[in-house]
Enzyme design. Structure first.
Site, PDB file in Angstrom:
ATOM      1  N   ASP A  13       0.833  -1.209   0.000  1.00  0.00           N
ATOM      2  CA  ASP A  13       0.000   0.000   0.000  1.00  0.00           C
ATOM      3  C   ASP A  13       0.872   1.267   0.000  1.00  0.00           C
ATOM      4  OD1 ASP A  13      -2.511   1.167  -0.057  1.00  0.00           O
ATOM      5  OD2 ASP A  13      -2.734   1.198   2.117  1.00  0.00           O
ATOM      6  N   LYS A  15     -10.386   7.580 -10.782  1.00  0.00           N
ATOM      7  CA  LYS A  15      -9.840   6.271 -10.417  1.00  0.00           C
ATOM      8  C   LYS A  15      -8.463   6.044 -11.042  1.00  0.00           C
ATOM      9  CE  LYS A  15     -13.515   4.052 -11.955  1.00  0.00           C
ATOM     10  NZ  LYS A  15     -14.499   2.974 -12.205  1.00  0.00           N
TER      11      LYS A  15
END
Ligand SMILES: CCCCCCCC/C=C\CCCCCCCC(=O)SCCNC(=O)CCNC(=O)[C@H](O)C(C)(C)COP(=O)(O)OP(=O)(O)OC[C@H]1O[C@@H](n2cnc3c(N)ncnc32)[C@H](O)[C@@H]1OP(=O)(O)O
Length: 249
Positions: free
Chosen positions: A168, A214
């Site tokens: 992440d 996105k």
């Protein structure tokens, strides 16, 4: 008062060739409510520590990969000119933004003891030792990660949550460079092989596509010599306004 985003350059004795990260410039922000007395400020407060520089806990593989990418980073020559290089080392601090709203003093809104999860342990080598590099020509981000003994999951091996955290971190940074502030909306990880504690691994991320708000990113994590695949993963990040995050909306 406008918010400005500046590239921050930093140098150190331990050979960072170049560094660049986007931070919010707080030099134009309003003074904090209780400022230090004149004359004390510059000498009294030390510069924040850049955690992405080598320390004595870094093993040979961590150092080898650091040197491999760092030697390809742009650098400032002795004449003060910038020599181009395809990679940039991204400095890393344990606190986020002090000011970000252009007028609101954020320390009133963000807990003053808050620290970046991956940079909150003073015991060098115990948890997350890592450095990120970015190549703007190839739009690639890499992370070199040495997993410390406090990250244990299965006996002798790294916890899956710690692995997810590092993925992440790399892809979140990459998506932020690509699109500005983002949050992780979805993260899929295939865990292929466990990672022994103390090992150094290499993470490589690519931005696959951007679609409005996105951004889709992929990442693979391999052993330091590239011979073993530890994880492959895909993620979706969604652009946000920082004010949205701060105001909790
Ligand atoms: C901001 C700070 C920047 C700092 C920069 C620092 C520089 C680097 C420094 C240091 C590196 C450290 C790096 C660490 C990185 C760590 C990142 C994290 O861990 S983030 C924490 C975990 N994530 C959450 O808590 C999100 C919680 N979720 C939300 O807040 C919202 O759901 C959000 C923002 C993700 C989306 O909400 P909406 O209201 O803005 O947008 P909607 O309209 O719902 O979605 C937009 C599009 O995305 C799709 N979408 C949203 N969620 C989806 C999902 N889970 N799966 C599939 N599609 C999804 C939707 O279907 C929509 O698609 P259609 O435009 O219609 O095509």
């Amino acid at each position: 008062m406008t918010r400005s985003i500046l590239p921050l350059t930093g140098r150190s004795l331990r050979a960072p060739k170049s560094s660049c990260v986007f931070i919010y410039d707080d030099s134009k922000a309003p003074p904090p409510p209780f400022s230090a007395p004149q004359g004390l400020a510059s000498g009294f407060f030390s510069k924040p520590r850049d955690f992405s520089l080598p320390n004595s806990s870094w093993g040979p593989e961590m150092m080898r990969l650091y040197e491999q990418y760092n030697s390809q980073c742009g650098e400032e020559t002795e004449g003060g000119e910038n020599r181009e290089g395809p990679w940039k080392r991204l400095p890393s601090y344990n606190r986020f933004l002090k000011y970000a709203t252009g007028g609101v003093y954020l320390s009133r809104m963000i807990h003053k003891k808050a620290r970046l999860f991956t940079r909150n342990n003073r015991d060098q080598g115990a948890t997350f030792e890592y450095v990120l590099f970015f190549n703007s020509e190839e739009d690639k981000c890499v992370g070199v990660f040495q997993a410390g003994h406090l990250l244990e999951g299965p006996p002798g091996h790294v916890h899956g949550g710690a692995i997810a955290t590092m993925i992440d971190t790399v892809i979140g940074t990459h998506a932020t460079i690509a699109c500005g502030p983002v949050l992780t909306a979805n993260l899929n990880i295939n865990y292929r092989r466990p990672i022994p504690l103390g090992n150094t691994v290499l993470l490589e991320s690519s931005v696959d596509k951007k679609e409005g708000k996105k951004v889709f990113v992929t990442c693979k994590m391999t052993s330091s010599d590239g011979s073993k695949l530890h994880t492959d993963s895909t993620a979706l990040f969604v652009s946000i306004k920082v004010s949205q995050l701060l105001l909790g909306s």
